[in-house]
Scaffold this motif. Sequence first.
Motif, PDB file in Angstrom:
ATOM      1  N   THR A 215      -7.023 -31.534 -22.136  1.00  0.00           N
ATOM      2  CA  THR A 215      -5.639 -31.981 -22.287  1.00  0.00           C
ATOM      3  C   THR A 215      -5.531 -33.488 -22.127  1.00  0.00           C
ATOM      4  N   VAL A 216      -6.181 -34.040 -21.102  1.00  0.00           N
ATOM      5  CA  VAL A 216      -6.138 -35.496 -20.882  1.00  0.00           C
ATOM      6  C   VAL A 216      -6.791 -36.230 -22.053  1.00  0.00           C
ATOM      7  N   PHE A 217      -7.920 -35.716 -22.546  1.00  0.00           N
ATOM      8  CA  PHE A 217      -8.599 -36.381 -23.660  1.00  0.00           C
ATOM      9  C   PHE A 217      -7.696 -36.439 -24.884  1.00  0.00           C
ATOM     10  N   LEU A 218      -7.047 -35.330 -25.205  1.00  0.00           N
ATOM     11  CA  LEU A 218      -6.166 -35.320 -26.368  1.00  0.00           C
ATOM     12  C   LEU A 218      -4.983 -36.262 -26.166  1.00  0.00           C
ATOM     13  N   GLY A 219      -4.442 -36.310 -24.942  1.00  0.00           N
ATOM     14  CA  GLY A 219      -3.320 -37.198 -24.672  1.00  0.00           C
ATOM     15  C   GLY A 219      -3.696 -38.666 -24.757  1.00  0.00           C
ATOM     16  N   MET A 220      -4.837 -39.048 -24.171  1.00  0.00           N
ATOM     17  CA  MET A 220      -5.273 -40.441 -24.222  1.00  0.00           C
ATOM     18  C   MET A 220      -5.589 -40.872 -25.651  1.00  0.00           C
ATOM     19  N   GLN A 221      -6.176 -39.948 -26.417  1.00  0.00           N
ATOM     20  CA  GLN A 221      -6.476 -40.274 -27.806  1.00  0.00           C
ATOM     21  C   GLN A 221      -5.187 -40.458 -28.610  1.00  0.00           C
ATOM     22  N   SER A 222      -4.199 -39.608 -28.358  1.00  0.00           N
ATOM     23  CA  SER A 222      -2.954 -39.674 -29.124  1.00  0.00           C
ATOM     24  C   SER A 222      -2.182 -40.951 -28.819  1.00  0.00           C
ATOM     25  N   ILE A 223      -2.203 -41.384 -27.561  1.00  0.00           N
ATOM     26  CA  ILE A 223      -1.472 -42.604 -27.221  1.00  0.00           C
ATOM     27  C   ILE A 223      -2.105 -43.822 -27.895  1.00  0.00           C
ATOM     28  N   GLN A 224      -3.428 -43.786 -28.104  1.00  0.00           N
ATOM     29  CA  GLN A 224      -4.092 -44.859 -28.843  1.00  0.00           C
ATOM     30  C   GLN A 224      -3.545 -44.939 -30.268  1.00  0.00           C
ATOM     31  N   PHE A 225      -3.518 -43.791 -30.929  1.00  0.00           N
ATOM     32  CA  PHE A 225      -3.127 -43.781 -32.339  1.00  0.00           C
ATOM     33  C   PHE A 225      -1.658 -44.136 -32.523  1.00  0.00           C
ATOM     34  N   TYR A 226      -0.767 -43.429 -31.830  1.00  0.00           N
ATOM     35  CA  TYR A 226       0.659 -43.659 -32.046  1.00  0.00           C
ATOM     36  C   TYR A 226       1.091 -45.020 -31.518  1.00  0.00           C
ATOM     37  N   GLY A 227       0.453 -45.480 -30.430  1.00  0.00           N
ATOM     38  CA  GLY A 227       0.805 -46.787 -29.907  1.00  0.00           C
ATOM     39  C   GLY A 227       0.447 -47.908 -30.854  1.00  0.00           C
ATOM     40  N   LEU A 228      -0.811 -47.934 -31.327  1.00  0.00           N
ATOM     41  CA  LEU A 228      -1.227 -49.037 -32.191  1.00  0.00           C
ATOM     42  C   LEU A 228      -0.640 -48.916 -33.593  1.00  0.00           C
ATOM     43  N   SER A 229      -0.535 -47.697 -34.113  1.00  0.00           N
ATOM     44  CA  SER A 229      -0.004 -47.531 -35.466  1.00  0.00           C
ATOM     45  C   SER A 229       1.422 -48.056 -35.568  1.00  0.00           C
ATOM     46  N   ALA A 230       2.206 -47.869 -34.495  1.00  0.00           N
ATOM     47  CA  ALA A 230       3.594 -48.322 -34.522  1.00  0.00           C
ATOM     48  C   ALA A 230       3.710 -49.838 -34.623  1.00  0.00           C
ATOM     49  N   TRP A 231       2.746 -50.567 -34.051  1.00  0.00           N
ATOM     50  CA  TRP A 231       2.883 -52.017 -33.944  1.00  0.00           C
ATOM     51  C   TRP A 231       1.828 -52.793 -34.718  1.00  0.00           C
ATOM     52  N   LEU A 232       0.875 -52.129 -35.365  1.00  0.00           N
ATOM     53  CA  LEU A 232      -0.206 -52.856 -36.021  1.00  0.00           C
ATOM     54  C   LEU A 232       0.278 -53.867 -37.057  1.00  0.00           C
ATOM     55  N   PRO A 233       1.174 -53.488 -37.992  1.00  0.00           N
ATOM     56  CA  PRO A 233       1.625 -54.507 -38.957  1.00  0.00           C
ATOM     57  C   PRO A 233       2.292 -55.701 -38.285  1.00  0.00           C
ATOM     58  N   THR A 234       3.078 -55.443 -37.230  1.00  0.00           N
ATOM     59  CA  THR A 234       3.742 -56.538 -36.519  1.00  0.00           C
ATOM     60  C   THR A 234       2.728 -57.404 -35.786  1.00  0.00           C
ATOM     61  N   LEU A 235       1.750 -56.761 -35.147  1.00  0.00           N
ATOM     62  CA  LEU A 235       0.700 -57.496 -34.437  1.00  0.00           C
ATOM     63  C   LEU A 235      -0.035 -58.434 -35.392  1.00  0.00           C
ATOM     64  N   LEU A 236      -0.401 -57.923 -36.551  1.00  0.00           N
ATOM     65  CA  LEU A 236      -1.135 -58.745 -37.515  1.00  0.00           C
ATOM     66  C   LEU A 236      -0.256 -59.830 -38.107  1.00  0.00           C
ATOM     67  N   ALA A 237       1.025 -59.526 -38.318  1.00  0.00           N
ATOM     68  CA  ALA A 237       1.944 -60.550 -38.839  1.00  0.00           C
ATOM     69  C   ALA A 237       2.114 -61.681 -37.826  1.00  0.00           C
ATOM     70  N   ASP A 238       2.222 -61.334 -36.547  1.00  0.00           N
ATOM     71  CA  ASP A 238       2.341 -62.368 -35.509  1.00  0.00           C
ATOM     72  C   ASP A 238       1.072 -63.203 -35.403  1.00  0.00           C
ATOM     73  N   ALA A 239      -0.063 -62.613 -35.794  1.00  0.00           N
ATOM     74  CA  ALA A 239      -1.336 -63.343 -35.741  1.00  0.00           C
ATOM     75  C   ALA A 239      -1.529 -64.245 -36.949  1.00  0.00           C
TER      76      ALA A 239
END
Length: 402
Positions: A215-239
């Motif tokens: 359960t913890v493994f699936l949760g930690m993996q999911s937070i990686q994906f949904y967290g970065l996917s939400a902000w990746l275009p903005t992160l790269l634009a700011d860079a």
Amino acid sequence: MGTPRARGAALLVMVAVVVVALNQRPALVGVAPVLGDLRADTGLSSALAGLLTSLPVLCFGAFAPLAPRLARRMGLETAVAVSLVLLAAGTAVRLLHPVAALFSGTLVAGAAIAVANVLVPAYVKREFIDPGLPMGGYSAALNVGAALAAGLTLPLGAALGLDWRGALALWGALAVVALAVWLPVAGTGRLARGAVAAPGGSWGLLRHATARKATVFLGMQSIQFYGLSAWLPTLLADAGLTRAQGGVQLAVVTATGAVGAFLGPTLAGRLQQRGHGQRSLVAAAVGCYLVGLGGLLLAPTTATTLWVSVFGLAQGGGFALGLTLVVLRSATPLTAARLGGVAQCLGYLVAATGPVLLGALHDATGGWSWSVGLLVALLVPMVWAGWGAARDVVLPEAAARA
């Protein structure tokens, strides 16, 4: 396979599983490309638009525990078929003009997908002695479906002269197609209904350390994906990249994720056949995360495609591995459904906090270093959980009984 079938019938089962999986993301991912038109038409604020895009992930967590109950009542096959009917219905409701219908339809669609998320892997567990390859096809199809929705919602709508509502409704038609494929192949599950009617409770599985770590493994993996996917275009634009380039890089994450999603379960199944655990795959996934996140942290505009490709392999392979570990650690399909319900409930609820946490850190610090650094730090509990969940052990059905 768990039930005797000819090779041709086995192939049909795999096709049906893949077609159902293709439906488990488009109705929701398709909202993002039309969000600008949607807001202009409905007058939604940014906060409500954010809630609309976060609602499906919350549904994945909230409704996942209901899936094993449906399986016990009506059989795996019928429960999956009902989820497809609800998915088509929820998508159709969004055609209505009241804003409440937009949220209601999204809620119904999210609940339907939550049920299928849990029950299709359990169905694979029951039908296949070696679930590695079928789970690889299933996991890859999740990514392919998301990529199709991200890339084709606007072009298809424009080509057919549809507004944003009509463009989203096209994915409901795909659910009807999936239902037409699923029912003749899987049947209604009446004969199998008694086989999943054993007593027990899903949350009782968390008494077992292996279930907690899965359960913890699936949760930690999911937070990686949904967290970065939400902000990746903005992160790269700011860079320094353009918004368009950021969107392309997000598409690269999805494409390479499909490759990882296929390889992870397939290799996990082969290791299981040889009597080995899957710790080497956990190590490979975490290593890819370190490379991808490290590159985005230290040099986001240098070799960007390399960093996001490696991250995509990690998230696709890691998520698919998490689902496969649930299947491999379960003694029966019912245990797989119960553990999947618990793991996805907690995992997706944790994942829903990812975009909020990363955004809050960005607002507090004025940059993305702390946000990406948090994702790197979360690899520590991911390694700990994955190392334990990847041991070659099986949860007995009795572990879930009160």
